[in-house]
Scaffold this active site. Structure first.
Site, PDB file in Angstrom:
ATOM      1  N   GLY A 237      -8.014   0.838   1.087  1.00 52.86           N
ATOM      2  CA  GLY A 237      -8.317   0.670   2.499  1.00 52.86           C
ATOM      3  C   GLY A 237      -9.696   0.111   2.793  1.00 52.86           C
ATOM      4  O   GLY A 237     -10.138   0.113   3.940  1.00 52.86           O
TER       5      GLY A 237
ATOM      6  N   ASN B 199       3.429   2.517   1.262  1.00 49.89           N
ATOM      7  CA  ASN B 199       3.023   3.856   1.695  1.00 49.89           C
ATOM      8  C   ASN B 199       2.486   3.743   3.117  1.00 49.89           C
ATOM      9  O   ASN B 199       1.381   3.241   3.334  1.00 49.89           O
ATOM     10  CB  ASN B 199       1.954   4.404   0.742  1.00 49.89           C
ATOM     11  CG  ASN B 199       1.386   5.736   1.206  1.00 49.89           C
ATOM     12  OD1 ASN B 199       1.984   6.424   2.031  1.00 49.89           O
ATOM     13  ND2 ASN B 199       0.240   6.104   0.661  1.00 49.89           N
ATOM     14  N   TRP B 200       3.258   4.218   4.080  1.00 52.57           N
ATOM     15  CA  TRP B 200       2.868   4.082   5.487  1.00 52.57           C
ATOM     16  C   TRP B 200       1.818   5.089   5.925  1.00 52.57           C
ATOM     17  O   TRP B 200       1.307   5.005   7.028  1.00 52.57           O
ATOM     18  CB  TRP B 200       4.106   4.203   6.376  1.00 52.57           C
ATOM     19  CG  TRP B 200       4.979   2.988   6.355  1.00 52.57           C
ATOM     20  CD1 TRP B 200       4.782   1.843   5.651  1.00 52.57           C
ATOM     21  CD2 TRP B 200       6.196   2.804   7.084  1.00 52.57           C
ATOM     22  NE1 TRP B 200       5.790   0.950   5.885  1.00 52.57           N
ATOM     23  CE2 TRP B 200       6.673   1.508   6.757  1.00 52.57           C
ATOM     24  CE3 TRP B 200       6.939   3.586   7.958  1.00 52.57           C
ATOM     25  CZ2 TRP B 200       7.851   0.994   7.299  1.00 52.57           C
ATOM     26  CZ3 TRP B 200       8.114   3.077   8.487  1.00 52.57           C
ATOM     27  CH2 TRP B 200       8.555   1.791   8.168  1.00 52.57           C
ATOM     28  N   LYS B 201       1.550   6.087   5.087  1.00 51.22           N
ATOM     29  CA  LYS B 201       0.573   7.122   5.432  1.00 51.22           C
ATOM     30  C   LYS B 201       0.936   7.718   6.801  1.00 51.22           C
ATOM     31  O   LYS B 201       2.112   7.941   7.076  1.00 51.22           O
ATOM     32  CB  LYS B 201      -0.845   6.554   5.366  1.00 51.22           C
ATOM     33  CG  LYS B 201      -1.129   5.903   3.994  1.00 51.22           C
ATOM     34  CD  LYS B 201      -2.540   5.478   3.802  1.00 51.22           C
ATOM     35  CE  LYS B 201      -2.714   4.858   2.424  1.00 51.22           C
ATOM     36  NZ  LYS B 201      -4.107   4.486   2.136  1.00 51.22           N
TER      37      LYS B 201
ATOM     38  N   GLU C 165      -6.034  10.385  -1.391  1.00 50.02           N
ATOM     39  CA  GLU C 165      -6.290  11.015  -0.095  1.00 50.02           C
ATOM     40  C   GLU C 165      -5.848  12.471  -0.087  1.00 50.02           C
ATOM     41  O   GLU C 165      -6.463  13.315   0.563  1.00 50.02           O
ATOM     42  CB  GLU C 165      -5.595  10.217   1.012  1.00 50.02           C
ATOM     43  CG  GLU C 165      -6.256   8.858   1.230  1.00 50.02           C
ATOM     44  CD  GLU C 165      -5.386   7.840   1.924  1.00 50.02           C
ATOM     45  OE1 GLU C 165      -5.848   6.708   2.101  1.00 50.02           O
ATOM     46  OE2 GLU C 165      -4.224   8.168   2.278  1.00 50.02           O
TER      47      GLU C 165
ATOM     48  N   GLU D 227      -4.729   3.474  -8.736  1.00 46.60           N
ATOM     49  CA  GLU D 227      -5.362   3.185  -7.456  1.00 46.60           C
ATOM     50  C   GLU D 227      -6.850   3.532  -7.528  1.00 46.60           C
ATOM     51  O   GLU D 227      -7.229   4.687  -7.293  1.00 46.60           O
ATOM     52  CB  GLU D 227      -4.706   3.989  -6.331  1.00 46.60           C
ATOM     53  CG  GLU D 227      -3.303   3.543  -5.996  1.00 46.60           C
ATOM     54  CD  GLU D 227      -2.932   3.957  -4.574  1.00 46.60           C
ATOM     55  OE1 GLU D 227      -2.490   3.097  -3.812  1.00 46.60           O
ATOM     56  OE2 GLU D 227      -3.093   5.139  -4.239  1.00 46.60           O
TER      57      GLU D 227
ATOM     58  N   SER E 268      -5.868  -2.128  -1.600  1.00 49.66           N
ATOM     59  CA  SER E 268      -6.061  -3.361  -0.828  1.00 49.66           C
ATOM     60  C   SER E 268      -5.197  -4.509  -1.342  1.00 49.66           C
ATOM     61  O   SER E 268      -5.646  -5.653  -1.450  1.00 49.66           O
ATOM     62  CB  SER E 268      -7.553  -3.762  -0.813  1.00 49.66           C
ATOM     63  OG  SER E 268      -8.324  -2.773  -0.146  1.00 49.66           O
TER      64      SER E 268
ATOM     65  N   HIS F 112      -1.863  11.312  -4.604  1.00 48.67           N
ATOM     66  CA  HIS F 112      -2.628  10.224  -3.996  1.00 48.67           C
ATOM     67  C   HIS F 112      -4.067  10.681  -3.775  1.00 48.67           C
ATOM     68  O   HIS F 112      -4.333  11.850  -3.501  1.00 48.67           O
ATOM     69  CB  HIS F 112      -1.980   9.824  -2.671  1.00 48.67           C
ATOM     70  CG  HIS F 112      -2.511   8.544  -2.105  1.00 48.67           C
ATOM     71  ND1 HIS F 112      -3.707   8.469  -1.436  1.00 48.67           N
ATOM     72  CD2 HIS F 112      -2.001   7.287  -2.122  1.00 48.67           C
ATOM     73  CE1 HIS F 112      -3.916   7.222  -1.061  1.00 48.67           C
ATOM     74  NE2 HIS F 112      -2.896   6.478  -1.454  1.00 48.67           N
TER      75      HIS F 112
END
Length: 241
Positions: free
Chosen positions: A171, A9-11, A98, A165, A204, A96
């Site tokens: 992160g 997942n490159w965000k 976020e 997650e 992570s 997700h």
């Protein structure tokens, strides 16, 4: 039979040019990859087209970081399943943390997105997980069980991936212990009607811990954030031992 899936997942990272540079370094590393392993890259929306063109014929499948529940309409900043299909998108990340934390995603909207993805033949990757406060209060099981119950209403579990997650590990450099991650993923699996749903761990994930993570019996892959931005590092994760 459960499938192994490693997703990056490159965000909000990488321009189109940077995405192409990544693939030039990454794709040759897949020549030694077990062809039974699924590899997914989820770039920004602006890089989906260039990625689609460059991934043709490779082992890698293309994923989106989101999908809206309507096919079109006045939904500024969103993207529909029909738009994603034009770009050969096979997977879509849904729910997700976020998105839940920063953009008001709820279990109800997550459920709508899951069903929209499946309607278009796109396999959703449902993200669930608890916050640090919830874990410290002993609420991990209750929180995740509630997410699974609400998010999966009328969702086809034969076309589904789940990613556990823990929010406190995303992160932060803090990884949920592999044995504990395995326990929670086993709890998630016990709530499913289809035991063959692949369940990933995310939070992570790095080249130096992927082997231990993937040695666990309940873990079927990883949803990788920052470590997926480096072609050599992500290749090491994909080619775990």
């Amino acid at each position: 039979m459960r499938k192994i899936l490693i997703a990056g997942n490159w965000k909000m990272h990488k321009t189109q040019a940077e995405a192409e540079q990544f693939l030039q370094a990454f794709l040759p590393e897949l020549e030694k990859t077990d062809k039974e392993r699924g590899v997914i890259l989820c770039p920004t929306f602006t890089s989906l087209d260039v990625m689609s063109k460059n991934l043709h014929g490779s082992l890698v499948r293309l994923g989106s970081q989101n999908i809206h529940w309507e096919d079109s309409g006045a939904y500024t900043g969103e993207i529909s399943g029909a738009m994603l299909l034009e770009l050969s998108v096979s997977y879509a990340i849904v729910g997700h943390s976020e998105r839940r934390q920063y953009f008001g995603e709820t279990d109800e909207t997550v459920n709508l997105r899951l069903k929209a993805a499946q309607k278009h033949g796109i396999t959703p990757i449902l993200c669930v997980g608890e916050s640090k406060a919830q874990r410290d209060n002993g609420e991990t099981e209750k929180v995740i069980s509630a997410q699974i119950e609400k998010d999966l209403v009328d969702v086809d579990q034969t076309q589904l991936v789940i990613a556990y997650e823990p929010i406190w590990a995303i992160g932060t450099g803090d990884t949920c212990g592999s044995v504990e991650a395995n326990r929670v993923i086993g709890l998630i699996r016990s709530q499913l009607s289809n035991p063959d749903v692949p369940i990933q761990y995310g939070g992570s994930v790095k080249p130096n811990n992927i082997d231990e993570i993937m040695a666990q019996s309940e873990i079927d892959g990883a949803l990788v954030g920052g470590a997926s931005l480096d072609p050599a590092g992500f290749a090491r994760i994909v080619n775990y031992q």
